[in-house]
Design an enzyme around this catalytic site. Sequence first.
Site, PDB file in Angstrom:
ATOM      1  N   ARG A   4      41.802  42.109  41.353  1.00 41.15           N
ATOM      2  CA  ARG A   4      41.277  41.538  42.599  1.00 41.15           C
ATOM      3  C   ARG A   4      40.695  42.610  43.505  1.00 41.15           C
ATOM      4  NH1 ARG A   4      45.964  36.838  43.104  1.00 41.15           N
ATOM      5  NH2 ARG A   4      45.153  35.652  41.330  1.00 41.15           N
TER       6      ARG A   4
ATOM      7  N   LYS B 258      45.772  30.229  31.428  1.00 40.18           N
ATOM      8  CA  LYS B 258      45.738  31.359  32.368  1.00 40.18           C
ATOM      9  C   LYS B 258      46.830  31.134  33.405  1.00 40.18           C
ATOM     10  CE  LYS B 258      42.646  33.674  35.662  1.00 40.18           C
ATOM     11  NZ  LYS B 258      41.280  33.675  36.224  1.00 40.18           N
TER      12      LYS B 258
ATOM     13  N   CYS C  33      33.263  31.829  36.578  1.00 37.42           N
ATOM     14  CA  CYS C  33      34.175  31.418  37.645  1.00 37.42           C
ATOM     15  C   CYS C  33      33.437  31.559  38.962  1.00 37.42           C
ATOM     16  CB  CYS C  33      35.448  32.259  37.632  1.00 37.42           C
ATOM     17  SG  CYS C  33      36.806  31.520  38.586  1.00 37.42           S
TER      18      CYS C  33
ATOM     19  N   CYS D 259      38.632  29.707  43.241  1.00 40.29           N
ATOM     20  CA  CYS D 259      37.842  29.454  42.040  1.00 40.29           C
ATOM     21  C   CYS D 259      37.113  28.117  42.067  1.00 40.29           C
ATOM     22  CB  CYS D 259      38.742  29.516  40.805  1.00 40.29           C
ATOM     23  SG  CYS D 259      39.585  31.104  40.611  1.00 40.29           S
TER      24      CYS D 259
ATOM     25  N   LYS E 204      45.883  34.642  28.837  1.00 41.94           N
ATOM     26  CA  LYS E 204      45.898  35.625  29.919  1.00 41.94           C
ATOM     27  C   LYS E 204      47.081  35.359  30.847  1.00 41.94           C
ATOM     28  CE  LYS E 204      42.852  37.327  33.622  1.00 41.94           C
ATOM     29  NZ  LYS E 204      41.583  37.138  34.334  1.00 41.94           N
TER      30      LYS E 204
ATOM     31  N   ARG F 166      46.603  30.788  44.136  1.00 41.16           N
ATOM     32  CA  ARG F 166      45.954  29.998  43.091  1.00 41.16           C
ATOM     33  C   ARG F 166      46.947  29.208  42.240  1.00 41.16           C
ATOM     34  NH1 ARG F 166      42.033  35.113  41.891  1.00 41.16           N
ATOM     35  NH2 ARG F 166      40.514  34.665  43.514  1.00 41.16           N
TER      36      ARG F 166
ATOM     37  N   SER G 185      44.576  43.689  34.176  1.00 38.99           N
ATOM     38  CA  SER G 185      44.537  44.906  34.988  1.00 38.99           C
ATOM     39  C   SER G 185      45.916  45.459  35.297  1.00 38.99           C
ATOM     40  CB  SER G 185      43.791  44.617  36.292  1.00 38.99           C
ATOM     41  OG  SER G 185      44.422  43.573  37.019  1.00 38.99           O
TER      42      SER G 185
ATOM     43  N   CYS H 173      35.287  32.599  41.891  1.00 38.00           N
ATOM     44  CA  CYS H 173      36.107  33.356  42.845  1.00 38.00           C
ATOM     45  C   CYS H 173      35.443  34.640  43.322  1.00 38.00           C
ATOM     46  CB  CYS H 173      37.480  33.642  42.257  1.00 38.00           C
ATOM     47  SG  CYS H 173      37.477  34.653  40.760  1.00 38.00           S
TER      48      CYS H 173
ATOM     49  N   TYR I  75      41.043  47.028  29.063  1.00 35.61           N
ATOM     50  CA  TYR I  75      40.418  48.177  29.724  1.00 35.61           C
ATOM     51  C   TYR I  75      40.656  49.460  28.931  1.00 35.61           C
ATOM     52  CZ  TYR I  75      40.278  44.700  33.395  1.00 35.61           C
ATOM     53  OH  TYR I  75      40.054  43.535  34.096  1.00 35.61           O
TER      54      TYR I  75
END
Length: 329
Positions: A211, A201, A122, A132, A254, A223, A280, A124, A319
């Site tokens: 972010r 997404k 990407c 992006c 996602k 976005r 996240s 971004c 994560y």
Amino acid sequence: MNFPVTRMRRLRRTEAIRSLVRETHLRPESLIYPLFICPGEGVRKEIGSMPGVFNLSVDEAVKEAHECAELGLGGLLLFGLPAEKDEQGTGAWASDGIVQTALRVFKSESKLKPLTMIADVCLCEYTSHGHCGIVARDGDHYEIENDSSIQLIAKAAASLAAAGADIVAPSDMMDGRIDAIRHALDEGGHAMTPIMSYASKFASAFYGPFREAADSAPAFGDRRSYQMDGANLREAMREIEQDVVEGADMILMKPAMPYLDVIRAARERVDLPLGAYQVSGEYSMLHAAFQRGWLEPERAMMESLLSIRRAGADFIVTYFAKDAGRVLG
């Protein structure tokens, strides 16, 4: 047959029986751990909104990668934080870019061979405006250009493949990017490099902590003109079908938990390997509850991952991968 002849609890009586008849399983090799790679040496900067997750210089990222390999995880998903940014995100395809550099180091480590190295593709994280793609401005009006953006995204994918990425994973949601990337890879001598498409997404509130981690918040606007509307399930299926037609080898959904119905619908529709990204915000939300003693950390973590797997994901980007790997090991 009805009760008392049929007693469903018979198969729940012991852990051994429960394990024997368990329908859905988690394995360490189906977990992918994201890494945020930054410039410098000896850098291990904890991300405030994501306890236990760090921005890492390449030398520190190697240590994390070795731990992941020892835990038997399936791979790493690599994101870059460049030293400098510009309007076009040129760091995304620079041969000495931060992720390209990390890939070459990882590939030189024999003990890391079991890990699949997946490079997020990407712009971004590399653009000064945080979008992006290429921004076209006309006074106060702006638009994220599609066709010019996918040429740069394809260029980035080819650069990452040349640096050693086992899989490239475009996350931009521009139309036609899979076809452009496939051509760029093939022309660059990387016909055997698979594309894992972030095929549906969604424009989600759950990306906030990422972010901060990737320093990729848009400097203006949002976005929503290219990431998907969270209300649209049928459109998500069209996005997936288009990416499959263009040559995607794998699909990534996602976010995960707020969109389990989308994962299930995709699983019933396509035969490609399908993964989901526990993003996240999902991770941070659970950690906030852990810190307050509202949820049992291990049980809640494993239940959240199991729900994603049960919905139809073959593999999970999370994560929690290292923590879950320790439990599963």
